[in-house]
Scaffold this motif. Structure first.
Motif, PDB file in Angstrom:
ATOM      1  N   ALA A  86     -44.764 -13.343  21.614  1.00 18.16           N
ATOM      2  CA  ALA A  86     -44.967 -12.003  21.505  1.00 18.16           C
ATOM      3  C   ALA A  86     -46.132 -11.763  22.331  1.00 18.16           C
ATOM      4  O   ALA A  86     -46.387 -10.647  23.430  1.00 18.16           O
ATOM      5  CB  ALA A  86     -45.231 -11.154  20.213  1.00 18.16           C
TER       6      ALA A  86
ATOM      7  N   GLN B 197     -35.738   2.163  18.144  1.00 19.64           N
ATOM      8  CA  GLN B 197     -36.303   1.745  16.834  1.00 19.64           C
ATOM      9  C   GLN B 197     -35.609   0.380  16.479  1.00 19.64           C
ATOM     10  O   GLN B 197     -36.131  -0.625  15.980  1.00 19.64           O
ATOM     11  CB  GLN B 197     -36.408   2.676  15.672  1.00 19.64           C
ATOM     12  CG  GLN B 197     -37.001   2.313  14.679  1.00 19.64           C
ATOM     13  CD  GLN B 197     -37.397   3.497  13.765  1.00 19.64           C
ATOM     14  OE1 GLN B 197     -36.703   4.350  13.728  1.00 19.64           O
ATOM     15  NE2 GLN B 197     -38.272   3.105  12.988  1.00 19.64           N
TER      16      GLN B 197
ATOM     17  N   ASP C   4     -36.750  -2.395  18.756  1.00 20.96           N
ATOM     18  CA  ASP C   4     -38.098  -2.887  18.060  1.00 20.96           C
ATOM     19  C   ASP C   4     -38.180  -3.825  16.828  1.00 20.96           C
ATOM     20  O   ASP C   4     -38.736  -4.635  16.648  1.00 20.96           O
ATOM     21  CB  ASP C   4     -38.979  -1.833  17.960  1.00 20.96           C
ATOM     22  CG  ASP C   4     -39.776  -1.243  19.403  1.00 20.96           C
ATOM     23  OD1 ASP C   4     -39.272  -1.946  20.417  1.00 20.96           O
ATOM     24  OD2 ASP C   4     -40.704  -0.315  19.268  1.00 20.96           O
ATOM     25  N   LEU C   5     -37.235  -3.526  15.883  1.00 19.77           N
ATOM     26  CA  LEU C   5     -37.383  -4.100  14.520  1.00 19.77           C
ATOM     27  C   LEU C   5     -36.518  -5.277  14.840  1.00 19.77           C
ATOM     28  O   LEU C   5     -37.329  -6.379  14.384  1.00 19.77           O
ATOM     29  CB  LEU C   5     -36.435  -3.301  13.722  1.00 19.77           C
ATOM     30  CG  LEU C   5     -37.115  -2.019  12.910  1.00 19.77           C
ATOM     31  CD1 LEU C   5     -35.962  -1.025  12.459  1.00 19.77           C
ATOM     32  CD2 LEU C   5     -38.109  -2.350  12.232  1.00 19.77           C
TER      33      LEU C   5
ATOM     34  N   ASN D  53     -38.871  -7.723  16.134  1.00 16.80           N
ATOM     35  CA  ASN D  53     -40.100  -8.042  15.006  1.00 16.80           C
ATOM     36  C   ASN D  53     -39.468  -9.331  14.221  1.00 16.80           C
ATOM     37  O   ASN D  53     -40.092  -9.950  13.842  1.00 16.80           O
ATOM     38  CB  ASN D  53     -40.247  -6.905  14.389  1.00 16.80           C
ATOM     39  CG  ASN D  53     -41.709  -6.881  14.288  1.00 16.80           C
ATOM     40  OD1 ASN D  53     -42.619  -7.562  14.653  1.00 16.80           O
ATOM     41  ND2 ASN D  53     -41.847  -6.756  12.609  1.00 16.80           N
TER      42      ASN D  53
ATOM     43  N   GLN E  88     -39.644 -12.418  15.557  1.00 17.88           N
ATOM     44  CA  GLN E  88     -41.103 -13.015  15.601  1.00 17.88           C
ATOM     45  C   GLN E  88     -41.329 -13.400  14.091  1.00 17.88           C
ATOM     46  O   GLN E  88     -42.105 -14.310  13.837  1.00 17.88           O
ATOM     47  CB  GLN E  88     -42.032 -11.945  15.897  1.00 17.88           C
ATOM     48  CG  GLN E  88     -42.065 -11.553  17.334  1.00 17.88           C
ATOM     49  CD  GLN E  88     -42.943 -10.349  17.654  1.00 17.88           C
ATOM     50  OE1 GLN E  88     -43.818  -9.749  16.949  1.00 17.88           O
ATOM     51  NE2 GLN E  88     -42.656  -9.855  18.866  1.00 17.88           N
TER      52      GLN E  88
END
Lengths: 300, 461
Positions: free
Chosen positions: B277, B426, B429-430, B433, B436
């Motif tokens: 990231a 959204q 982005d989720l 994430n 990650q």
């Protein structure tokens, strides 16, 4: 005619005229938007439907907060940021201000120099520089590599990524420093002279005289810096965009994302109000506890 | 009284313009810029809101786009060309990076001030309330579509069949790679049927051999170019898609279909074969992608970006090539579709919709204009323009043209969906994430798949 002249010469009129820019700005850019955001927090408003009928959803947006993991995480991270960065920043500002109370011709120059980071502080440019300094092949890692130490993946590790941001905020200690410097000047020299005659050393003088006399100013700085730390946005937005794994998802950034990226202005407004409550509580706690450590000459 | 006068004027201009139209039809079917000023100024009066407006009145069109520096330079140049040919039109332009563009666009949507001419991609459903459909302009000839095949118009229609914009060009995703890095690392060059396993193995080998990343990241676009392609590649042709064709729900039922892909992405990041990231944040646009800076062996591209990075690398003596997206199995679906790269739309807020449409028509149809743009937004949809550009293609452009031809030969389902539903940002982005979190070991890839699926499903509730 005379009446008009009289009206314009009245102290109140003059005062209001000069205060008008502030009053206007406060109304248009603070009070009215705050009021609107409170109403919006009970609706399903977004930038896309702002001009049509806005559905009223009651407390739905506040209920949604409870199950939102990222909200909780961002709240935790912001608190961590505040609790680490504010004391560090104040300690640093006080140290530098204290060092710069010596009577020397260079003091003004140094003071201005130390103030510079705060002038450029919140800007995008500094955030970009910071991003480069801590990048994988940035300044810090190059130096580490040259010293044959392990390089550190600052922004790739969610446990570390917050610290460069904290450091950046600490680095911008200038405005607190100026206020401390002004406060230090107010402490009567005679206290120090008396203490020196009694044989107090430098540390004792600092902790027994300087700090207590300065405590009202520490309180002021503490509150101002706490509030501004809660609103930290630029660093996280520019340097890490909240990552990795939302490890630097500052509260203000999450509010921004909800409002402008995910199209949920109502939710963003609800979050802002929750932040207001959290900030109020913390400020209140600081105020209440201040009685125990703030020294005022009137009491003693 | 006033109404009557307006009606009279309207009628008068209608008659005038009818004759004008009749005349132009024989003389010039192609709207080339020199003969245009005259005819267009007469037609202006018929449908523009203000019938009594003078033809030579100066109007201002606001325009905006996102993209790379190359795109900014070239677009500004053609805008200046257009202004020179149309002295009555003044174009105020703004350009942004991808993310900033949409933030700005959203604020303009809220204040009813969307640019007259604006660029949109597959995420147009978010902004459909601000799009002025172009069907009327195509019908009345304001937008010349005589050299644009129907298939190319259809790629910018919404599910109801309205023409939401005029495509800037054809596009598809691919993997750009550094030929020498592959060879030096002893990795076989990709074939048109390579699999994700081959891809991951290549990335690992390159990372091991060079110490650089095996593959760069496509940041938020990776969701469309990788994750959702992966779903389409499974099952029989057209059986699955990430979202269904009508954009009313999910296009697959089993969240675990995502697991393999998420696991691969997370593993590559964990092993240092793909940027984490923090490193991803250093990629701000395709021009400083790790492939271009020489720190990665591969990266995703939308193929219109390829000529730019090809030239950039050629300057440093490096050769790039373009491979197809890897597949789940060698003989499975390609998952690739040829789509509109992005399009120019006319905004509902515009005071000069017709003039905006005229500009868009010129932008797509004028060979002169496209000789400057050089297909940087994708392969032009006008056949004359396409032929003209292909005749003078540079090496990088030639690879792009050949690649699109190759992908065109792949079997594609009859109906595909290349647009994304409102609110996809959204989910992306989720999803990123969750990857990650898989990297840091907080959750497993299977859990990440479930969570991603649940987040996407929520869009339709």
């Amino acid at each position: 005619m005379n009446k008009i002249k009289k009206f314009f010469n009245k102290d109140n009129t003059v005062g209001y005229v000069f205060a008008f820019p502030f009053i206007f700005g406060f109304l248009c850019f603070s009070l009215i938007p705050m009021f609107t955001s409170f109403i919006y927090s009970f609706t399903d408003v977004s930038l896309m439907n702002m001009n049509s009928d806005i559905p009223f959803v009651g407390l739905d947006k506040y209920a949604k907060l409870i199950s939102d993991n990222i909200f909780r995480k961002s709240l935790g991270i912001t608190l961590k940021y505040v609790f680490i960065s504010v004391p560090l920043k104040l300690a640093f500002a006080l140290l530098v201000a204290f060092l710069l109370t010596r009577k020397s011709k260079m003091v003004t120059l140094y003071r201005s120099l130390y103030y510079v980071p705060s002038l450029v502080g919140g800007s995008i440019a500094v955030a970009l520089v910071w991003k480069q300094i801590f990048a994988r092949r940035g300044l810090i890692n190059t130096v580490l590599a040259d010293l044959s130490l392990h390089t550190v993946n600052w922004f790739g590790d969610q446990k570390l990524a917050l610290y460069p941001l904290i450091l950046m905020s600490v680095w911008q200690f200038g405005s607190s420093m100026i206020i401390f410097a002004a406060g230090l000047k107010e402490i009567p020299q005679s206290y120090y002279e008396a203490a020196m005659i009694d044989g107090a050393n430098g540390f004792q003088r600092f902790f027994k005289i300087t700090l207590p006399c300065l405590s009202p100013i520490v309180l002021y700085n503490l509150i101002m810096q706490t509030i501004s730390a809660f609103m930290a946005f630029t660093q996280a937005f520019v340097i890490t965009a909240g990552g990795p794994n939302n490890g630097t998802m500052m509260y203000a950034l999450y509010v921004y994302n909800q409002a402008f990226k995910y199209n949920d202005m109502g939710y963003a407004c609800a979050m802002s109000w929750v932040m207001l409550i959290v900030m109020s509580i913390i400020t209140l706690v600081i105020f209440k506890t201040s009685k125990m450590w703030v020294f005022s000459e009137a009491d003693s | 009284m006033k109404k009557k006068l307006v009606a009279l004027l309207m009628a008068a201009t209608l008659v005038l313009s009818l004759t004008a139209c009749g005349k132009t039809e024989d003389t010039a079917s192609n709207n080339d810029s020199s003969s245009k000023t005259n005819t267009s100024s007469t037609t202006n009066n018929t449908s523009s809101n203000d019938a009594s407006k003078k033809a030579d009145e100066k109007i201002t069109l606001r325009m905006a786009w996102w993209g790379s520096q190359t795109r900014h330079d070239r677009t500004v140049q053609v805008i200046e060309m257009y202004e020179k040919a149309h002295p009555n039109v003044d174009i105020e332009y703004e350009f942004f990076s991808f993310d900033d563009y949409f933030t700005k666009l959203k604020t303009l949507v809220a204040s009813d001030q969307v640019w007259d001419i604006f660029q949109l991609g597959g995420n147009f459903p978010d902004y459909v309330s601000k799009i002025y459909y172009l069907d009327g302009f195509v019908k009345d000839g304001t937008i010349d579509t005589s050299k644009i095949g129907d298939a190319y118009l259809n790629i910018t229609r919404d599910t109801e069949g309205n023409l939401v914009g005029l495509s800037n060009g054809l596009n598809t995703y691919g993997i750009a790679y550094d030929v020498d890095m592959f060879k030096n690392a002893g990795v076989e060059l990709p074939t048109s049927t390579w699999t994700w396993d081959d891809y991951a193995a290549a990335a690992r080998k390159i990372a091991k051999a060079t110490g650089h990343f095996g593959t760069s990241s496509f940041t938020s676009s990776e969701f469309n170019a990788g994750c959702s392609v992966y779903i389409g590649q499974q099952g029989s042709l057209g059986q699955y898609g990430f979202f269904n064709v009508g954009l009313t729900g999910m296009g697959f039922d089993d969240p675990q279909m995502l697991t393999g892909y998420i696991q691969m992405r997370a593993d590559l990041i964990k092993e240092g074969a793909s940027p984490d990231a923090g490193a991803e944040m250093e990629i701000t646009n395709i021009e400083n992608d790790f492939l271009v800076t020489g720190e990665a062996g591969m990266t995703w591209v939308a193929v219109n970006q390829f000529p730019t990075i090809y030239d950039a690398c050629a300057k440093n003596g490096r050769t790039l090539a373009l491979a197809t997206l890897p597949r789940v199995t060698k003989d499975g679906n390609s998952g690739s579709v040829i789509q509109s790269s992005q399009m120019l739309c006319v905004s509902q807020d515009s005071q000069h919709k017709k003039e905006a449409a005229q500009f868009i028509s010129w932008f797509q149809n004028s060979t002169e204009c496209n000789n400057v743009l050089l297909g940087e937004r994708g392969i032009p949809i006008n056949e004359d323009v396409r032929t003209a550009l292909m005749a003078n293609a540079t090496a990088g452009q030639q690879i792009m043209y050949d690649y699109v031809t190759l992908v065109g030969t792949f079997k594609t389902p009859e109906k595909v969906n290349v647009t994304s539903p409102a609110g996809q940002d959204q989910v992306v982005d989720l999803y990123r994430n969750y990857i990650q979190q898989v990297v840091s070991g907080e959750i497993t890839a299977a859990q990440a798949a479930d969570l991603t699926y649940a987040a996407a499903e929520k869009l339709f509730k």
